[in-house]
Design a protein around this motif. Sequence first.
Motif, PDB file in Angstrom:
ATOM      1  N   ARG A 228      -1.471   6.631  10.766  1.00  0.00           N
ATOM      2  CA  ARG A 228      -1.473   6.593   9.877  1.00  0.00           C
ATOM      3  C   ARG A 228      -1.430   7.989   8.722  1.00  0.00           C
ATOM      4  NH1 ARG A 228      -5.598   2.213   6.681  1.00  0.00           N
ATOM      5  NH2 ARG A 228      -4.573   3.904   5.104  1.00  0.00           N
TER       6      ARG A 228
ATOM      7  N   THR B 256       0.606  -1.079  -0.277  1.00  0.00           N
ATOM      8  CA  THR B 256      -0.028   0.080   0.283  1.00  0.00           C
ATOM      9  C   THR B 256       0.965   0.983   0.111  1.00  0.00           C
ATOM     10  OG1 THR B 256      -0.304  -0.393   2.406  1.00  0.00           O
ATOM     11  CG2 THR B 256      -1.423  -0.872   1.749  1.00  0.00           C
TER      12      THR B 256
ATOM     13  N   ASP C 221      -2.290   9.603   5.310  1.00  0.00           N
ATOM     14  CA  ASP C 221      -3.248   8.971   4.135  1.00  0.00           C
ATOM     15  C   ASP C 221      -3.362  10.006   3.307  1.00  0.00           C
ATOM     16  OD1 ASP C 221      -4.607   6.420   4.741  1.00  0.00           O
ATOM     17  OD2 ASP C 221      -5.917   7.096   6.041  1.00  0.00           O
ATOM     18  N   VAL C 222      -2.997  11.357   3.387  1.00  0.00           N
ATOM     19  CA  VAL C 222      -2.551  12.851   2.616  1.00  0.00           C
ATOM     20  C   VAL C 222      -1.392  13.088   3.405  1.00  0.00           C
ATOM     21  CG1 VAL C 222      -5.060  12.581   1.648  1.00  0.00           C
ATOM     22  CG2 VAL C 222      -4.644  14.253   3.813  1.00  0.00           C
TER      23      VAL C 222
ATOM     24  N   THR D 231      -7.078  14.062  13.001  1.00  0.00           N
ATOM     25  CA  THR D 231      -6.982  12.938  12.440  1.00  0.00           C
ATOM     26  C   THR D 231      -6.920  12.289  13.762  1.00  0.00           C
ATOM     27  OG1 THR D 231      -6.492  13.265  10.463  1.00  0.00           O
ATOM     28  CG2 THR D 231      -5.726  10.922  11.059  1.00  0.00           C
TER      29      THR D 231
ATOM     30  N   GLN E 243      -1.911  16.594   7.249  1.00  0.00           N
ATOM     31  CA  GLN E 243      -2.769  16.093   8.441  1.00  0.00           C
ATOM     32  C   GLN E 243      -1.958  16.041  10.156  1.00  0.00           C
ATOM     33  OE1 GLN E 243      -3.113  11.394   6.585  1.00  0.00           O
ATOM     34  NE2 GLN E 243      -5.382  12.096   8.086  1.00  0.00           N
TER      35      GLN E 243
ATOM     36  N   TRP F 202       2.940   4.746   8.668  1.00  0.00           N
ATOM     37  CA  TRP F 202       2.429   4.389   9.999  1.00  0.00           C
ATOM     38  C   TRP F 202       3.037   4.944  11.096  1.00  0.00           C
ATOM     39  CZ3 TRP F 202      -1.910   1.947  11.135  1.00  0.00           C
ATOM     40  CH2 TRP F 202      -2.673   1.197   9.526  1.00  0.00           C
TER      41      TRP F 202
ATOM     42  N   VAL G 167       1.751   3.309   2.681  1.00  0.00           N
ATOM     43  CA  VAL G 167       0.924   3.915   3.283  1.00  0.00           C
ATOM     44  C   VAL G 167       2.397   4.106   4.481  1.00  0.00           C
ATOM     45  CG1 VAL G 167      -0.857   4.129   5.445  1.00  0.00           C
ATOM     46  CG2 VAL G 167      -1.423   3.386   2.596  1.00  0.00           C
TER      47      VAL G 167
ATOM     48  N   ASN H 145      -8.013  -3.053   6.228  1.00  0.00           N
ATOM     49  CA  ASN H 145      -6.603  -2.894   6.348  1.00  0.00           C
ATOM     50  C   ASN H 145      -6.155  -2.025   8.333  1.00  0.00           C
ATOM     51  OD1 ASN H 145      -4.091  -2.981   6.182  1.00  0.00           O
ATOM     52  ND2 ASN H 145      -4.009  -0.895   5.323  1.00  0.00           N
ATOM     53  N   ARG H 146      -7.086  -2.642   9.032  1.00  0.00           N
ATOM     54  CA  ARG H 146      -7.644  -1.846  10.054  1.00  0.00           C
ATOM     55  C   ARG H 146      -6.994  -2.614  10.931  1.00  0.00           C
ATOM     56  NH1 ARG H 146     -14.111  -1.230  10.206  1.00  0.00           N
ATOM     57  NH2 ARG H 146     -13.433  -3.301   9.865  1.00  0.00           N
TER      58      ARG H 146
END
Length: 377
Positions: free
Chosen positions: A231, A207, A233-234, A264, A237, A211, A209, A322-323
């Motif tokens: 995490r 992914t 995401d953009v 967030t 944040q 973390w 992403v 994906n949690r």
Amino acid sequence: MPRIPAAFMGRAAIIAALVVPATAALAAPRTDLLQVPQGFHVSIVSDHVPSAREMARGARGTIFVGSMAAGNVYALSGVDGGGTVRVQTIAQGLDLPVGVAYHDGDLYVSDMRRIVVLRAIEDHLDDPPKPEVVADSLPYRAGDHSWKFIAFGPDNRLYVPIGAPCNICDVGHEFGRIISMNASGTDRRDVAYGIRNSVGFTWQPGTGVTWFTDNGRDNMGDDVPSDELNRVDVPGQSFGYPYCHQGNVPDPQFGSQHPCSEFTPPALLLGAHVAALGLRFYEGTEFPAAYHGSLMIAEHGSWNRSQLSGYQVVSVSFDADNRPRPPTVLVSGFRQGQRAWGRPADVLPLPDGSMLISDDLSGAIYRLTYGDAAPTH
């Protein structure tokens, strides 16, 4: 253990609190006290790595280790071979060089105010090059959280945290953030804000992403706030510091300025004062299938909680969306009741499927393996 009430502490107090807690004196590693699930084994790779913190692996298998109070950077050779492991000091006299990151043959090392690089390091372990500054004048203010875990992301950019220089204070956007830059130190960009003290971040395979762990503030009691797994995401944040903690607890001093709904929330609460530091995804196949793709997190352990918490390595798996699921304990026993002899600082899965764990209190690197027979190395 008495709490330090001041928002700012001097460097000596910081090191005393975070490296050698009053619960224990420096002692030899006690792998006989470590507890792991059935089938796992822990062995000592080396107990000659004082103040061991972040780890990185070179292209030829050299394990590089940063340090806290020792001010050294180490190179461990022979870790992959199962024979004698050689420990060399390849840099010294640095200012809390916690972070190490290997990239294109070079070793990047964090300092409190700069990033330095040791060029072509695996060609020069016996005669290390002089550190070359690649990023200077990083935001700095005397106080807490100026040490830096660093890592290169899948975009080949170097990621660097700028911790809050306090327990709790309004730092705007200068501190309490993660930034990224080119390997040359140029083109600095903000990644995320509202982060009190991240000492670990990584990228999820498949992914991409990001973390990261974040340590919650002190002096709100034993059980609040929780450390966080977050995490990104953009870009841009904000995760709440100093106004909101653990996604739903307004800060007693700053919380009235911005509600928690503006930020967030964490992806997962890890527990109050566990001091979650280094983390990596496990991509190997040696461990049982339940651990494949899981996030391994080193919990350094509390330093001012009335009952100690943390002092262990946990595993976080993910559901179909994906949690992250609640953490499960993978390695414990670094503390016995209210006395701690070890403090996990980082984890590093290896290509053979084993995993290294650094311990800055005992000055040791351990290897976690799985199988019927205990490891011989």
